[in-house]
Design a protein around this motif. Structure first.
Motif, PDB file in Angstrom:
ATOM      1  N   LYS A  31       1.528   4.134  -3.132  1.00  0.00           N
ATOM      2  CA  LYS A  31       1.438   5.584  -2.890  1.00  0.00           C
ATOM      3  C   LYS A  31       2.731   6.270  -3.308  1.00  0.00           C
ATOM      4  CE  LYS A  31       0.758   8.956   0.833  1.00  0.00           C
ATOM      5  NZ  LYS A  31       0.549   9.150   2.294  1.00  0.00           N
ATOM      6  N   ASP A  72       3.006   6.492  -7.095  1.00  0.00           N
ATOM      7  CA  ASP A  72       2.164   7.557  -7.643  1.00  0.00           C
ATOM      8  C   ASP A  72       2.788   8.932  -7.410  1.00  0.00           C
ATOM      9  OD1 ASP A  72       0.271   5.791  -8.603  1.00  0.00           O
ATOM     10  OD2 ASP A  72      -0.929   5.843  -6.759  1.00  0.00           O
ATOM     11  N   GLU A  73       3.342   9.126  -6.200  1.00  0.00           N
ATOM     12  CA  GLU A  73       3.957  10.423  -5.887  1.00  0.00           C
ATOM     13  C   GLU A  73       5.189  10.683  -6.740  1.00  0.00           C
ATOM     14  OE1 GLU A  73       4.771  10.255  -1.742  1.00  0.00           O
ATOM     15  OE2 GLU A  73       2.686  10.613  -1.109  1.00  0.00           O
ATOM     16  N   ARG A  80       0.837  -1.207   0.000  1.00  0.00           N
ATOM     17  CA  ARG A  80       0.000   0.000   0.000  1.00  0.00           C
ATOM     18  C   ARG A  80       0.871   1.257   0.000  1.00  0.00           C
ATOM     19  NH1 ARG A  80      -5.219  -0.144   1.436  1.00  0.00           N
ATOM     20  NH2 ARG A  80      -4.882  -2.031   2.696  1.00  0.00           N
TER      21      ARG A  80
END
Length: 457
Positions: A419, A422-423, A415
């Motif tokens: 994230k 994506d960042e 998870r």
């Protein structure tokens, strides 16, 4: 419900849940069933506060395994179920006897199985149960055993049954049936040997009246000499420990900075030295305060020096805690560094319990009884919390974040990595994580790990 019903029911459920499956949700479901049935089977007099707490922790551990399915959650669910079953039948027997009881039962289970009068109904049972046992269960068991033996001994015999549409792995079914019955039989029908009941008083927390009588431990050393020995020993050990704390902290916080590898090695060596020092400190106190000196009015000075030594050892532990935290700030979070905190916390708890032992005049067994529960609590903490996720989220804030390490070595980090991908707009990392998630989701239903089902692929 009689004991044999519990045995056959849970053994059959074990086969249904585990045949042709990997370990996953099935073990969590099985443990929930065991926990629930244990609650119903336990007589009211044994439903103590401890039993009810263990019932709750067993349920939570079962759900934790369904969610994570890793080794810490496996350890938590196994220890919780064993403790629950043990406490359901023995409300006064010390927890430390749990391991020998189940080891002895594992070795004696074959002999106890053939003692049918002790676990099967003693009178003839009429109706469906008798016919089912005589006409179906016993023949199927015998046919299964000999089918496996004959199949292993003759390829042509085995080939006679290979082309049938009914595709059953006989060996797997046989092994799972035996394992399921073995677990169920030993859980629902274990026996506590009489000599264990007789030795239960060895682990009492409090002294008996005859132990309070003042007398020397050894024939070659009188009481005054032994007391003086304790005072001299604790005084010298306090002086020695003060100098060690000074040099220890100087080396940790004021010496010239070293390479990460050197610092890592030295940190682990020093933490090991601290833990060993604490263990030895507790053993020394147990040696002097094992009996009479707990009640000796002339031992006040020795008690005071022992208390000072405990406080100094606690300062040493806190120094190691600060250094480990500083090390984490400099080089990031890992399982080992979190484990160091856990060991140091247990060391502090051990020192606190040792202080309580001296102040409240408890036996040495008090330390073992209490620390057993704290170890169990540590296992629960390791299983209920996603430490891998915490490590990943903390290390994501660092400039030297190593993606592959967290993907391959850190559990349940997906998870956070999604994230992070994506960042940072990193499609390669995202692809690797999604492939891993897809592999986990492709497991059969009973083998699934629920954590991955909550992630989007």
């Amino acid at each position: 419900m009689k004991t044999h019903y519990y045995i056959f029911l849970t053994a059959a459920l074990f086969v249904i849940l585990f045949y042709d499956q990997n370990v996953g949700m099935n073990l969590g479901i099985m443990s929930i069933v065991y926990t629930t049935l244990t609650l119903f089977k336990t007589p009211e007099r044994n439903r103590t506060k401890t039993f009810l707490i263990l019932f709750v922790t067993s349920m939570l551990s079962s759900f934790a395994f369904i969610w994570y399915g890793d080794f810490p959650s496996l350890l938590a669910v196994v220890s919780s179920i064993l403790l629950l079953g043990y406490r359901s039948r023995n409300r006064n027997l010390k927890i430390l006897f749990l391991i020998p009881v189940f080891i002895i039962n594992s070795f004696t289970s074959l002999f106890r199985f053939f003692s049918f009068d002790e676990w099967l109904p003693k009178k003839n049972v009429s109706g469906i149960w008798q016919k089912t046992l005589a006409f179906i269960i016993i023949p199927i068991l015998l046919i299964s055993v000999f089918f496996g033996i004959y199949s292993a001994g003759s390829d042509h015999f085995a080939a006679l049954f290979r082309d049938y549409e009914l595709d059953i792995n006989v060996w797997q079914l046989l092994c799972i049936s035996v394992l399921g019955f073995f677990i169920a039989f030993n859980y629902w029908n274990y026996a506590v040997e009489r000599f264990i009941y007789k030795k239960n008083h060895w682990l009492d927390d409090d002294f008996q009246d005859q132990s309070k009588i003042q007398k020397s431990t050894y024939s070659f050393l009188d009481l005054d000499s032994e007391r003086t020995s304790g005072v001299i020993s604790f005084f010298c050990l306090n002086i020695l420990l003060v100098f060690f704390i000074i040099t220890y902290n100087y080396e940790q916080f004021y010496e010239v900075s070293k390479t990460p590898v050197q610092l890592s090695e030295e940190t682990h060596e020093r933490v090991n030295a601290v833990i060993l020092s604490i263990v030895m400190a507790v053993l020394v106190i147990m040696f002097y305060f094992k009996s009479g000196f707990n009640f000796d009015p002339k031992a006040k000075l020795m008690k005071m020096l022992a208390g000072i030594w405990i406080v100094l050892n606690a300062i040493l532990v806190l120094s190691a805690v600060v250094k480990n935290y500083e090390y984490i700030i400099s080089y990031g979070w890992t399982y080992k560094r979190l484990g160091v905190f856990a060991f140091l916390l247990l060391a502090l708890i051990g020192l606190a319990l040792t202080f309580i032992k001296i102040q409240r005049k408890k036996r040495n067994a008090f330390l073992f009884n209490a620390m057993t529960w704290y170890f169990y609590g540590t296992i629960l903490a390791c299983s209920y919390v996603n430490w891998g996720g915490i490590i990943t989220y903390q290390n994501m804030k660092r400039k030297d974040f190593v993606m592959n390490y967290h993907l391959e070595q850190i559990s349940f980090s997906e998870r956070g990595l999604l994230k992070y991908a994506d960042e940072k707009k990193d499609p390669q990392l995202k692809k690797k994580v999604l492939v891993k998630i897809k592999e986990e989701k492709s497991r059969p239903f009973l083998s699934k790990i629920l954590y991955y089902e909550t992630l989007k692929d």
